[in-house]
Design a protein around this motif. Structure first.
Motif, PDB file in Angstrom:
ATOM      1  N   GLY A   9      -5.149  -0.538   3.556  1.00  0.00           N
ATOM      2  CA  GLY A   9      -5.730   0.681   3.009  1.00  0.00           C
ATOM      3  C   GLY A   9      -4.728   1.438   2.154  1.00  0.00           C
ATOM      4  O   GLY A   9      -3.514   1.266   2.292  1.00  0.00           O
ATOM      5  N   ILE A  10      -5.240   2.284   1.290  1.00  0.00           N
ATOM      6  CA  ILE A  10      -4.391   3.023   0.360  1.00  0.00           C
ATOM      7  C   ILE A  10      -3.325   3.830   1.105  1.00  0.00           C
ATOM      8  O   ILE A  10      -2.162   3.864   0.708  1.00  0.00           O
ATOM      9  N   ARG A  11      -3.704   4.478   2.195  1.00  0.00           N
ATOM     10  CA  ARG A  11      -2.740   5.255   2.977  1.00  0.00           C
ATOM     11  C   ARG A  11      -2.151   4.425   4.122  1.00  0.00           C
ATOM     12  O   ARG A  11      -1.000   4.604   4.501  1.00  0.00           O
ATOM     13  N   GLY A  12      -2.932   3.535   4.669  1.00  0.00           N
ATOM     14  CA  GLY A  12      -2.454   2.712   5.776  1.00  0.00           C
ATOM     15  C   GLY A  12      -1.320   1.782   5.391  1.00  0.00           C
ATOM     16  O   GLY A  12      -0.576   1.308   6.253  1.00  0.00           O
ATOM     17  N   ALA A  13      -1.147   1.512   4.084  1.00  0.00           N
ATOM     18  CA  ALA A  13      -0.080   0.628   3.616  1.00  0.00           C
ATOM     19  C   ALA A  13       1.303   1.163   3.952  1.00  0.00           C
ATOM     20  O   ALA A  13       2.277   0.412   3.978  1.00  0.00           O
ATOM     21  N   HIS A  14       1.401   2.462   4.215  1.00  0.00           N
ATOM     22  CA  HIS A  14       2.708   3.023   4.576  1.00  0.00           C
ATOM     23  C   HIS A  14       3.230   2.439   5.881  1.00  0.00           C
ATOM     24  O   HIS A  14       4.444   2.346   6.081  1.00  0.00           O
ATOM     25  N   VAL A  15       2.338   2.040   6.775  1.00  0.00           N
ATOM     26  CA  VAL A  15       2.771   1.513   8.081  1.00  0.00           C
ATOM     27  C   VAL A  15       3.551   0.213   7.923  1.00  0.00           C
ATOM     28  O   VAL A  15       4.708   0.124   8.365  1.00  0.00           O
ATOM     29  N   PRO A  16       2.995  -0.839   7.286  1.00  0.00           N
ATOM     30  CA  PRO A  16       3.769  -2.077   7.150  1.00  0.00           C
ATOM     31  C   PRO A  16       4.988  -1.940   6.245  1.00  0.00           C
ATOM     32  O   PRO A  16       6.026  -2.554   6.512  1.00  0.00           O
ATOM     33  N   THR A  17       4.872  -1.144   5.189  1.00  0.00           N
ATOM     34  CA  THR A  17       6.014  -1.033   4.272  1.00  0.00           C
ATOM     35  C   THR A  17       7.183  -0.291   4.921  1.00  0.00           C
ATOM     36  O   THR A  17       8.349  -0.645   4.700  1.00  0.00           O
TER      37      THR A  17
END
Length: 571
Positions: free
Chosen positions: A175-183
């Motif tokens: 997801g657009i905001r959820g991508a912060h978790v893996p990165t």
């Protein structure tokens, strides 16, 4: 053809309604008679060339990847897609054709620069330390890198095809905001490695210091710090020195890797020749047999295999950060295909030299820095510091700066640039206290390497399942940079709950084994020990499979991607 540019399948989303676009445009008022269609209808509208281009100067701008060349042209008119300013800056935009200049040999040079380093040498020696025979150590390393080559090439594909970095690719799955978790999880591991590599570079500087300084009170251990003030000062000097190269961005990294590769090969060859001559051949290494029984070997083989996969697992995630600069898919695939060969060859050198030290000095010296200190001679020390510094720089900057810096840029494009992200990465590298991580082979291999593989394995499985099984390698560049609730990757408030659930479930079973390994739990079930020893395999496949199942249950894979009505066909 102009009418090809406005042939499209309609979706019920308001931002995909051609009727609303026409009715709000006075130049098309004569066409806006009635709502033209319902969901699922395919409609062709014919208009003159001038009407289309003057009225929709930006709408016919999303460019799909060129099928013939294997590289993307999305970067050429990216600004015409009107990306959300909170999701992009110059470091996050797709690469333009002029930036796609990595040939296969430059990708290969990147890997040579990454492989030839003290940690790779140290990893090979640690396998012998725990009792493996020389050929078992080499076979373990080569097998791990052959396995890892598949996710490396597969994850590199979207980078070469669309010119996007890992943080942008992660938006598709999480997801657009959820991508912060893996990165940010990937960035955390990169910061730890940055500290380890910087510590190794500092040891090289310490090696050059006069004996009188190294034996002074400054070399005494400070219990609260875990090392001496002098060694910590050398660490900081090297830490500061490498920031000058980071400051030049990707161009500086590319040049460093390209010109360092042949130098590193020559220096490695000199070290091998020296060991061969001094030890009277490689007979001692070849005579080294395993100190492990069959059951002991297999109990160590799988965690060792996992540790070796984990060694490059962080880069297997963010490899799009580099393949986005490749000239074609062929260049990124051929350039990366040499990894098992490079690792196997350097492992052989590490084991050959390490085993030769027992003949030359009477005891095994597994650390190349300690070995170069034993050899002595001012000229040797100068050559040693050159080799160690170059090897450390090429590995550290490419593997451990790019991903964390891009993750921080993705977190807040308006506040972070690549340089600011790199600076924060370096600061966090100090906080990891790398001198403690390197205190023993076991803590390095079975705590650090295996431990973080539980974080990165599930991310890799989810990203690959999303790209190949769910989206079938078709991504919407517009939606990767859009906060529209109707965007393909907005999911639930910008978070893909299926991906986050799969990530959590992939990590949780590994935690008991990790807590037992670090001494927090006295004992755990044998099942948790097995899961921990195979952390990367378990988390990678379990999370990827679970994500695919959850996405399939939602019917996500059957829904066409919402795309711009005036999307042109692929070249």
């Amino acid at each position: 053809m102009v009418f090809k540019c406005i042939s499209f399948h309609l979706h019920p989303h308001p931002h995909l309604s051609l009727y609303s676009a026409i009715s709000q445009n006075p130049k098309f008022s004569s066409l806006a008679l009635t709502p033209l269609f319902s969901t699922g209808t395919t409609t062709k509208i014919k208009a003159t060339r001038n009407q289309i281009y003057h009225s929709f100067p930006k709408r016919c701008a999303i460019l799909t990847p060129m099928a013939s060349s294997g590289q993307s042209s999305v970067g050429t008119k990216f600004d015409e897609l009107e990306p959300d300013p909170t999701l992009t800056n110059d470091d996050l935009k797709p690469t333009t054709p002029s930036q796609r200049n990595f040939h296969w040999w430059e990708m290969a040079c990147l890997w040579i620069g990454l492989v030839v380093g003290v940690p790779s040498y140290y990893l090979a020696g640690s396998l012998v330390d725990i009792g493996m025979a020389w050929w078992q150590g080499i076979a373990t390393v080569v097998a791990a890198n052959l396995i890892l080559l598949a996710p490396l090439v597969l994850t590199g594909h979207p980078g070469a095809k669309y010119g996007i970095s890992f943080p942008v690719l992660a938006r598709s799955a999480f997801g657009i905001r959820g991508a912060h978790v893996p990165t940010l999880l990937r960035a955390l591991v990169g910061c730890g490695w940055y500290g380890i590599e910087s510590w190794i570079g500092g040891e090289g500087i310490f090696l050059l210091l006069p004996k009188s300084i190294k034996e002074s009170s400054l070399s005494q251990l400070l219990p609260w710090l875990g090392t001496s003030a002098l060694e910590f000062a050398c660490f900081i000097v090297f830490w500061v020195a490498q920031l000058s190269i980071v400051w030049k961005g990707m161009d500086g990294i590319k040049e460093l890797e390209k010109y360092s590769a042949p130098i590193l090969i020559i220096l490695t060859s000199i070290l091998l020749i020296w060991a061969y001559v001094k030890a009277g051949g490689l007979g001692h290494m070849l005579s080294l047999s395993s100190r492990l029984s069959s059951s002991e070997f297999w109990s160590l083989f799988f965690p060792s295999l996992t540790a070796n996969i984990s060694f490059w697992a962080p880069l297997a995630l963010n490899i799009p950060d580099f393949t986005r600069y490749a000239k074609s898919q062929k260049d990124q695939i051929i350039g990366q295909a040499g990894l098992p060969i490079f690792m196997g060859a350097f492992t052989f050198v590490g084991l050959a030299v390490t085993s030769s030290t027992e003949v030359i000095f009477g005891h095994v010296i597994s650390s190349p820095i300690q070995l170069l200190g034993q050899i002595g001679g001012f000229a040797t020390k100068i050559l040693a510091i050159l080799g160690i510094s170059l090897a450390t720089l090429t590995t550290n900057i490419a593997a451990n700066v790019v991903a964390p810096a891009n993750a921080l840029v993705n977190l807040s494009p308006s506040k972070f640039t690549f340089r600011r992200g790199a600076l924060l990465t370096a600061l966090l590298g100090i906080a990891f206290q790398p001198w403690r991580l390197l205190k023993s082979s076991e803590s390095f291999v079975y705590t650090w390497l295996v431990g973080y593989s539980a974080l990165l394995g599930p991310i890799g499985g989810i990203v690959l399942a999303d790209y190949y099984l769910i989206h079938r390698m078709n991504l919407s560049i517009r939606d990767l940079y859009s906060l529209s609730p109707y965007g393909a990757y907005y999911y639930t408030g910008g978070f893909n709950l299926a991906a986050l659930a799969a990530l959590a479930i992939g990590i949780l079973p590994v935690i008991p084994g990790f807590l037992q390994k670090v001494g927090i739990l006295p004992t755990v079930s044998d099942a948790f020990v097995v899961i921990y020893n195979n952390a990367w395999f378990f988390s990678f496949f379990s999370a990827g499979l679970l994500y695919w199942i959850l996405s399939s249950m939602r019917g996500k894979h059957t829904k066409p991607l919402p795309y711009d009505p005036l999307l042109p066909p692929a070249a």
